[in-house]
Structure formats: structure tokens, C-alpha cells
Design a protein around this motif. Structure first.
Motif, PDB file in Angstrom:
ATOM      1  N   LEU A  26       0.807  -1.229   0.000  1.00 22.38           N
ATOM      2  CA  LEU A  26       0.000   0.000   0.000  1.00 22.38           C
ATOM      3  C   LEU A  26       0.839   1.278   0.000  1.00 22.38           C
ATOM      4  N   TRP A  83      -0.313   4.391  -1.760  1.00 19.00           N
ATOM      5  CA  TRP A  83      -1.503   5.010  -1.191  1.00 19.00           C
ATOM      6  C   TRP A  83      -1.290   5.208   0.312  1.00 19.00           C
ATOM      7  N   TYR A 124      -2.564   7.077   2.601  1.00 18.93           N
ATOM      8  CA  TYR A 124      -3.754   7.147   3.454  1.00 18.93           C
ATOM      9  C   TYR A 124      -4.214   5.742   3.832  1.00 18.93           C
ATOM     10  N   TRP A 125      -4.352   4.876   2.821  1.00 19.62           N
ATOM     11  CA  TRP A 125      -4.834   3.516   3.076  1.00 19.62           C
ATOM     12  C   TRP A 125      -3.798   2.690   3.822  1.00 19.62           C
ATOM     13  N   ARG A 126      -2.548   3.001   3.607  1.00 17.18           N
ATOM     14  CA  ARG A 126      -1.487   2.307   4.342  1.00 17.18           C
ATOM     15  C   ARG A 126      -1.611   2.608   5.840  1.00 17.18           C
ATOM     16  N   TRP A 177      -4.325   3.663   7.320  1.00 18.01           N
ATOM     17  CA  TRP A 177      -5.616   3.099   7.750  1.00 18.01           C
ATOM     18  C   TRP A 177      -5.461   1.632   8.133  1.00 18.01           C
ATOM     19  N   VAL A 178      -4.819   0.859   7.275  1.00 15.02           N
ATOM     20  CA  VAL A 178      -4.630  -0.570   7.534  1.00 15.02           C
ATOM     21  C   VAL A 178      -3.728  -0.790   8.746  1.00 15.02           C
TER      22      VAL A 178
END
Length: 182
Positions: free
Chosen positions: A131, A134, A136-138, A140-141
Motif C-alpha cells: 500500500l 496510497w 492514506y490507506w497504508r 488506515w490498515v
């Protein structure tokens, strides 16, 4: 049904669900018995369902306002009618539950969850590395996996809740609409 439905549901949900059932009964009419209602009646009602608040509203231009309901609203109303027919099927021993044969609501299909199990730390590292494009998603996860908040708690996180210098994230709940103070 009015007596058995309320337990465990919010008052506003009960009122809305019962108003949807009333709308369905009004559409079907009083001459039909429960056992005579077919999936076609439910499909026709969903197709023609109009937003009750907008039915008779006139716009600024003098023309009637489009009162057609969204697909999400139709899907929710289908669930309310489904709850009613599940109750009626059990209570009155109907030959079949007509909701089982109703058509899907176009644009509101549910997609099955694709849950990826992370059993080893190496798998988590591989996921976060994948990720990198990305950020943001990294993040988030990483927060979801390492801090373990519930979905809504993570959705409410703000940048003010992250303390990088001190090495922690403050996860709060929205109980009563207030944020806890430190």
C-alpha cells in the motif's frame, strides 16, 4: 406485528418500519389475504415506491417534485417488508414467504465481504508495503491492524488524535455525541 417488532429497535426505526409496512398495505389494499400476496406485488410496490414526504410537493417552478425514492431507500424498505413477511410466515404458517422470490434492487446489491486473514507479522508487513503508493490507506490498515479500533471508531479519528511524538493514537467513542476529555 406492531407488538412484536419494537423490542431491540430504536423508536425512530420502529416508526419508520411501521410506516413502510402501512404504505405497503395501502398499496396492496385490504381485499387481499396474507397468503395471496406474491413476490410480484412486492416488486410492483418497490418499483412504484415514492417518497411519502415529496408525493404532493410542488416545486418553485409550479411542477410536482420528483418523488421517486433512491435505490438505497427502496432496499431498506424491502428489508422492512421482509421482516414483516418473515414474522407472518412463522406466525401464520403461510405456504411460502413471497419475499424469497422478489427481485434484487438495482444499484443496491450487497457484495460479499472479502476478508483477508493476517496470521503472521510478515503478512502484515507485506500488506502495508503493497500500500506504499496510497499512504492514506497504508496508515488506515496499520491503525486497524495494530490498534484494533472498531470501524466507526477509526472513521472518527482526526489528526488531532494522533500523537506521533509520544507514540500513541487516542481512540474515542461517540457515546452521547460527546468526545471524552483527557
Amino acid at each position: 406485528f406492531r407488538v412484536t417488532y419494537p423490542p431491540g429497535h430504536a423508536a425512530i426505526t420502529v416508526r419508520h418500519a411501521l410506516s413502510v409496512i402501512d404504505d405497503f398495505v395501502e398499496f396492496i389494499g385490504n381485499e387481499k389475504q396474507l397468503g395471496e400476496i406474491t413476490h410480484n406485488h412486492i416488486d410492483d410496490w418497490l418499483t412504484q415506491y415514492k417518497n411519502r414526504r415529496l408525493r404532493d410537493k410542488i416545486g418553485d417552478d409550479g411542477r410536482p417534485v420528483d418523488a421517486s425514492a433512491s435505490q438505497v431507500t427502496k432496499s431498506k424498505n424491502k428489508r422492512y417488508v421482509s421482516t414483516f413477511f418473515t414474522w407472518a410466515f412463522r406466525t401464520y404458517d403461510l405456504a411460502e414467504n413471497p419475499i424469497a422470490k422478489t427481485l434484487a434492487i438495482a444499484g443496491a446489491e450487497r457484495h460479499p465481504e472479502n476478508i483477508i486473514a493476517i496470521r503472521r507479522f510478515d503478512d502484515l508487513v507485506a500488506l502495508t508495503d503493497a500500500l506504499k503508493p496510497w499512504p492514506y490507506w497504508r496508515a488506515w490498515v496499520a491503525v486497524a491492524s495494530l490498534a484494533g479500533p472498531r470501524w466507526a471508531e477509526q472513521c472518527w479519528l482526526k489528526t488531532g488524535d494522533v500523537y506521533l511524538d509520544n507514540g500513541y493514537v487516542r481512540i474515542t467513542t461517540r457515546t452521547g455525541g460527546r468526545r471524552p476529555r483527557r
